[in-house]
Design a protein around this motif. Structure first.
Motif, PDB file in Angstrom:
ATOM      1  N   HIS A 274       0.843  -1.188   0.000  1.00  0.00           N
ATOM      2  CA  HIS A 274       0.000   0.000   0.000  1.00  0.00           C
ATOM      3  C   HIS A 274       0.884   1.245   0.000  1.00  0.00           C
ATOM      4  O   HIS A 274       1.790   1.379   0.826  1.00  0.00           O
ATOM      5  CB  HIS A 274      -0.913   0.015   1.223  1.00  0.00           C
ATOM      6  N   THR A 275       0.601   2.154  -0.933  1.00  0.00           N
ATOM      7  CA  THR A 275       1.454   3.324  -1.120  1.00  0.00           C
ATOM      8  C   THR A 275       0.705   4.605  -0.778  1.00  0.00           C
ATOM      9  O   THR A 275      -0.249   4.987  -1.460  1.00  0.00           O
ATOM     10  CB  THR A 275       1.971   3.383  -2.570  1.00  0.00           C
ATOM     11  N   ASN A 276       1.129   5.231   0.302  1.00  0.00           N
ATOM     12  CA  ASN A 276       0.539   6.493   0.747  1.00  0.00           C
ATOM     13  C   ASN A 276       1.254   7.640   0.034  1.00  0.00           C
ATOM     14  O   ASN A 276       2.484   7.637  -0.101  1.00  0.00           O
ATOM     15  CB  ASN A 276       0.693   6.624   2.263  1.00  0.00           C
ATOM     16  N   PHE A 277       0.476   8.625  -0.389  1.00  0.00           N
ATOM     17  CA  PHE A 277       1.029   9.618  -1.307  1.00  0.00           C
ATOM     18  C   PHE A 277       0.364  10.972  -1.140  1.00  0.00           C
ATOM     19  O   PHE A 277      -0.842  11.070  -0.900  1.00  0.00           O
ATOM     20  CB  PHE A 277       0.811   9.109  -2.737  1.00  0.00           C
ATOM     21  N   SER A 278       1.167  12.010  -1.248  1.00  0.00           N
ATOM     22  CA  SER A 278       0.620  13.374  -1.279  1.00  0.00           C
ATOM     23  C   SER A 278       1.601  14.289  -1.989  1.00  0.00           C
ATOM     24  O   SER A 278       2.804  14.003  -2.074  1.00  0.00           O
ATOM     25  CB  SER A 278       0.361  13.906   0.140  1.00  0.00           C
ATOM     26  N   VAL A 279       1.076  15.388  -2.507  1.00  0.00           N
ATOM     27  CA  VAL A 279       1.898  16.471  -3.041  1.00  0.00           C
ATOM     28  C   VAL A 279       1.462  17.743  -2.316  1.00  0.00           C
ATOM     29  O   VAL A 279       0.450  17.749  -1.614  1.00  0.00           O
ATOM     30  CB  VAL A 279       1.717  16.626  -4.565  1.00  0.00           C
ATOM     31  N   THR A 280       2.212  18.803  -2.466  1.00  0.00           N
ATOM     32  CA  THR A 280       1.958  20.031  -1.695  1.00  0.00           C
ATOM     33  C   THR A 280       0.502  20.506  -1.750  1.00  0.00           C
ATOM     34  O   THR A 280      -0.088  20.795  -0.704  1.00  0.00           O
ATOM     35  CB  THR A 280       2.894  21.157  -2.174  1.00  0.00           C
ATOM     36  N   PRO A 281      -0.139  20.574  -2.929  1.00  0.00           N
ATOM     37  CA  PRO A 281      -1.529  21.046  -2.960  1.00  0.00           C
ATOM     38  C   PRO A 281      -2.492  20.178  -2.155  1.00  0.00           C
ATOM     39  O   PRO A 281      -3.521  20.669  -1.684  1.00  0.00           O
ATOM     40  CB  PRO A 281      -1.879  20.998  -4.453  1.00  0.00           C
ATOM     41  N   MET A 282      -2.164  18.899  -1.962  1.00  0.00           N
ATOM     42  CA  MET A 282      -3.023  18.022  -1.169  1.00  0.00           C
ATOM     43  C   MET A 282      -2.889  18.311   0.323  1.00  0.00           C
ATOM     44  O   MET A 282      -3.825  18.088   1.099  1.00  0.00           O
ATOM     45  CB  MET A 282      -2.663  16.553  -1.409  1.00  0.00           C
ATOM     46  N   ARG A 283      -1.726  18.800   0.715  1.00  0.00           N
ATOM     47  CA  ARG A 283      -1.448  19.043   2.131  1.00  0.00           C
ATOM     48  C   ARG A 283      -1.851  20.441   2.571  1.00  0.00           C
ATOM     49  O   ARG A 283      -1.748  20.784   3.748  1.00  0.00           O
ATOM     50  CB  ARG A 283       0.044  18.811   2.417  1.00  0.00           C
ATOM     51  N   GLY A 337     -11.810  -1.639   0.784  1.00  0.00           N
ATOM     52  CA  GLY A 337     -12.156  -2.470  -0.362  1.00  0.00           C
ATOM     53  C   GLY A 337     -12.101  -1.675  -1.642  1.00  0.00           C
ATOM     54  O   GLY A 337     -12.536  -2.149  -2.696  1.00  0.00           O
ATOM     55  N   ALA A 338     -11.548  -0.479  -1.569  1.00  0.00           N
ATOM     56  CA  ALA A 338     -11.434   0.396  -2.746  1.00  0.00           C
ATOM     57  C   ALA A 338     -10.027   0.317  -3.321  1.00  0.00           C
ATOM     58  O   ALA A 338      -9.092  -0.145  -2.665  1.00  0.00           O
ATOM     59  CB  ALA A 338     -11.761   1.835  -2.366  1.00  0.00           C
ATOM     60  N   SER A 339      -9.873   0.782  -4.538  1.00  0.00           N
ATOM     61  CA  SER A 339      -8.545   0.852  -5.152  1.00  0.00           C
ATOM     62  C   SER A 339      -7.694   1.881  -4.420  1.00  0.00           C
ATOM     63  O   SER A 339      -6.505   1.661  -4.171  1.00  0.00           O
ATOM     64  CB  SER A 339      -8.665   1.247  -6.633  1.00  0.00           C
ATOM     65  N   ILE A 340      -8.324   3.011  -4.112  1.00  0.00           N
ATOM     66  CA  ILE A 340      -7.652   4.081  -3.367  1.00  0.00           C
ATOM     67  C   ILE A 340      -8.495   4.453  -2.158  1.00  0.00           C
ATOM     68  O   ILE A 340      -9.691   4.740  -2.292  1.00  0.00           O
ATOM     69  CB  ILE A 340      -7.422   5.323  -4.249  1.00  0.00           C
ATOM     70  N   ARG A 341      -7.873   4.410  -1.002  1.00  0.00           N
ATOM     71  CA  ARG A 341      -8.548   4.788   0.245  1.00  0.00           C
ATOM     72  C   ARG A 341      -8.118   6.194   0.636  1.00  0.00           C
ATOM     73  O   ARG A 341      -6.935   6.524   0.628  1.00  0.00           O
ATOM     74  CB  ARG A 341      -8.181   3.823   1.375  1.00  0.00           C
ATOM     75  N   LYS A 351      -7.758  18.114   3.992  1.00  0.00           N
ATOM     76  CA  LYS A 351      -6.437  18.031   3.352  1.00  0.00           C
ATOM     77  C   LYS A 351      -5.703  16.826   3.926  1.00  0.00           C
ATOM     78  O   LYS A 351      -6.097  16.291   4.962  1.00  0.00           O
ATOM     79  CB  LYS A 351      -5.627  19.304   3.606  1.00  0.00           C
ATOM     80  N   GLY A 352      -4.636  16.404   3.232  1.00  0.00           N
ATOM     81  CA  GLY A 352      -3.896  15.254   3.738  1.00  0.00           C
ATOM     82  C   GLY A 352      -3.300  14.416   2.627  1.00  0.00           C
ATOM     83  O   GLY A 352      -2.596  14.934   1.765  1.00  0.00           O
ATOM     84  N   TYR A 353      -3.636  13.114   2.635  1.00  0.00           N
ATOM     85  CA  TYR A 353      -3.018  12.211   1.667  1.00  0.00           C
ATOM     86  C   TYR A 353      -4.004  11.132   1.221  1.00  0.00           C
ATOM     87  O   TYR A 353      -5.110  11.012   1.750  1.00  0.00           O
ATOM     88  CB  TYR A 353      -1.770  11.549   2.267  1.00  0.00           C
ATOM     89  N   MET A 354      -3.584  10.327   0.241  1.00  0.00           N
ATOM     90  CA  MET A 354      -4.378   9.226  -0.283  1.00  0.00           C
ATOM     91  C   MET A 354      -3.538   7.944  -0.220  1.00  0.00           C
ATOM     92  O   MET A 354      -2.303   8.007  -0.172  1.00  0.00           O
ATOM     93  CB  MET A 354      -4.789   9.498  -1.727  1.00  0.00           C
ATOM     94  N   GLU A 355      -4.202   6.803  -0.210  1.00  0.00           N
ATOM     95  CA  GLU A 355      -3.502   5.517  -0.143  1.00  0.00           C
ATOM     96  C   GLU A 355      -3.912   4.646  -1.333  1.00  0.00           C
ATOM     97  O   GLU A 355      -5.064   4.231  -1.437  1.00  0.00           O
ATOM     98  CB  GLU A 355      -3.847   4.787   1.159  1.00  0.00           C
ATOM     99  N   ASP A 356      -2.958   4.384  -2.217  1.00  0.00           N
ATOM    100  CA  ASP A 356      -3.210   3.473  -3.339  1.00  0.00           C
ATOM    101  C   ASP A 356      -2.952   2.061  -2.838  1.00  0.00           C
ATOM    102  O   ASP A 356      -1.814   1.697  -2.508  1.00  0.00           O
ATOM    103  CB  ASP A 356      -2.288   3.808  -4.516  1.00  0.00           C
ATOM    104  N   ARG A 357      -4.004   1.246  -2.773  1.00  0.00           N
ATOM    105  CA  ARG A 357      -3.922  -0.085  -2.170  1.00  0.00           C
ATOM    106  C   ARG A 357      -3.611  -1.175  -3.198  1.00  0.00           C
ATOM    107  O   ARG A 357      -3.565  -2.361  -2.857  1.00  0.00           O
ATOM    108  CB  ARG A 357      -5.240  -0.401  -1.457  1.00  0.00           C
ATOM    109  N   ARG A 358      -3.373  -0.809  -4.436  1.00  0.00           N
ATOM    110  CA  ARG A 358      -3.200  -1.808  -5.489  1.00  0.00           C
ATOM    111  C   ARG A 358      -1.797  -2.382  -5.640  1.00  0.00           C
ATOM    112  O   ARG A 358      -1.660  -3.550  -6.026  1.00  0.00           O
ATOM    113  CB  ARG A 358      -3.669  -1.221  -6.822  1.00  0.00           C
ATOM    114  N   PRO A 359      -0.712  -1.645  -5.387  1.00  0.00           N
ATOM    115  CA  PRO A 359       0.616  -2.224  -5.593  1.00  0.00           C
ATOM    116  C   PRO A 359       0.823  -3.530  -4.821  1.00  0.00           C
ATOM    117  O   PRO A 359       0.416  -3.660  -3.668  1.00  0.00           O
ATOM    118  CB  PRO A 359       1.558  -1.123  -5.091  1.00  0.00           C
ATOM    119  N   ALA A 360       1.448  -4.498  -5.485  1.00  0.00           N
ATOM    120  CA  ALA A 360       1.706  -5.803  -4.885  1.00  0.00           C
ATOM    121  C   ALA A 360       2.980  -5.770  -4.040  1.00  0.00           C
ATOM    122  O   ALA A 360       3.822  -4.878  -4.192  1.00  0.00           O
ATOM    123  CB  ALA A 360       1.847  -6.857  -5.985  1.00  0.00           C
ATOM    124  N   ALA A 361       3.136  -6.763  -3.189  1.00  0.00           N
ATOM    125  CA  ALA A 361       4.305  -6.831  -2.313  1.00  0.00           C
ATOM    126  C   ALA A 361       5.605  -6.893  -3.110  1.00  0.00           C
ATOM    127  O   ALA A 361       6.649  -6.426  -2.654  1.00  0.00           O
ATOM    128  CB  ALA A 361       4.196  -8.037  -1.381  1.00  0.00           C
TER     129      ALA A 361
END
Length: 402
Positions: A274-283, A337-341, A351-361
């Motif tokens: 799971h990859t948590n991600f943000s850029v400046t405008p999101m924060r 259960g979503a692609s992105i949480r 404001k904050g960040y998003m989590e892409d839950r799709r990347p595999a181990a």
């Protein structure tokens, strides 16, 4: 005519000049040393054609103050599936320095990047080079990443073969009790493999890897460690070194670390990144709307992202076990259960960040972060369309009606 031998003092003098600049003196300096007792060992770590960490050790005359002070090295690429035997030399370019948690100070681990000696191009398996280009292009957005690396500790099988049985599964071949007590559990027969997870955690801290936490996961023998927050290319570098350290740790625990997205068939959770991600405008204020906009952009190229998110992911992304089906894309607040949480706190704060839950181990973190950054950058900073040349504009103008 006899060849004049260069005085040892001269060799030492030349190397001393390099030492003052914080550079390893190389063979010239080593030749002038009476003993290597105070030498520094550098373990060069790189990725092979299958994204598996490899390493080899170099003796250095001193501890460099930066990667610029390290030597470019080489290895046999035909033994790592990166070159043919008749033209096998691959160069290793140092990119990052970590402390060596196995040998201790002053020794170091060196994250290196592989390039073909014959054409100067990135070697097979080197996706870092392309990731750097993407991160540099959108550096004004200041991307932050945090990756939750799940893995499964497996019982050793035949040497060189992929193991098939996780730690904690019964010796008689029967399955253990169903999932439920193992996630974040404690106790014998529940937190199976904790000594490995604990040692890995401390080794990462000693190395300078940005490890943020760890916990037991849903299946017996399954664990997770978190790396980040990391900025830009740093994400791939730190996760790669954390994976290498894990492989080293398991050498002394009679188990094998698997990054397979589905190490055990049946009603058992897979393993993701799971990859948590943000850029400046999101924060910043109004960031929730920016996150929604980026999620919608991800949805338009969902298949492209899946192609970069690891092999065998179709066995994990089934719509069960806290995943979204691989052929479906959706995002939502607090929806595992979503692609992105989108975290509930992010919705609350606006404001904050998003989590892409799709990347595999087993995903390549450089490819994952590059794809996420590219889609985000094109969404938030679209490049202006090139102005048409006068003749092109004329050709595109409909003829006037007669």
């Amino acid at each position: 005519m006899a060849i004049k031998k260069r005085p040892a003092a001269a060799a030492k003098g030349a190397a001393a000049k390099r030492s003052k600049k914080g550079q390893d003196g190389g063979s010239t300096r080593l030749a002038g040393m009476d003993t290597y007792e105070k030498a520094v060992l550098a373990e060069y770590v790189w990725l092979d054609a299958k994204q598996v960490p490899r390493s080899k050790t170099m003796t250095m005359s001193m501890l460099p103050t930066s990667v610029e002070g390290l030597r470019i090295w080489n290895y046999d690429g035909s033994s790592t599936e990166q070159a043919d035997g008749h033209n096998s030399e691959i160069y290793l370019y140092p990119r990052a320095i970590f402390k060596d948690p196995f040998r201790g100070a002053p020794h170091i681990l060196v994250l290196a990047e592989a390039y073909n000696a014959w054409d100067g191009e990135p070697s097979i398996g080197n996706s870092r080079a392309k990731c750097v280009e993407i991160m540099d292009k959108y550096e004004d957005l200041d991307p932050w990443f945090g990756i939750e690396q799940e893995y499964t500790l497996m019982k050793p099988g035949k040497v060189g073969e992929t193991p098939t049985v996780p730690l904690g599964f019964n010796e008689d071949g029967s399955e253990p009790a169903p999932q439920g007590p193992y996630y974040t559990g404690a106790g014998y027969g529940v937190a199976i493999g904790r000594p490995v997870a604990e040692e890995h955690y401390f080794k990462c801290l000693q190395a300078g890897v940005k490890i943020a936490g760890m916990n037991a996961e849903v299946m017996p023998g399954q664990w997770e460690f978190q790396i980040g927050p990391c900025r830009g290319i740093e994400m791939g570098d730190h996760l790669t070194m954390a994976r290498y350290i894990m492989l080293r740790v398991t050498e002394s625990h009679n188990c094998i670390c698997s990054f397979s997205p589905k190490p055990m068939e049946g009603d058992w959770n897979g393993a993701g990144c799971h990859t948590n991600f943000s850029v400046t405008p999101m924060r910043e204020e109004g960031g929730f709307d920016v996150i929604t906009k980026v999620c919608e952009a991800f949805g338009k190229v969902a298949a492209e992202h899946i192609a970069e998110y690891g092999e065998g992911n179709d066995k994990r992304l089934t719509g069960k076990h806290e995943t979204c089906d691989i052929n479906t894309f959706k995002f939502g607040v607090a929806n595992r259960g979503a692609s992105i949480r989108i975290p509930r706190e992010t919705e609350k704060d606006g404001k904050g960040y998003m989590e892409d839950r799709r990347p595999a181990a087993n995903c390549d973190p450089y490819r994952v972060t590059a794809k996420m950054m590219k889609t985000t950058g094109e969404c938030l900073n679209p490049e202006p369309e090139a102005e048409a040349k006068p003749e092109e504009a004329a050709a595109a103008t409909p003829a006037a009606a007669e």
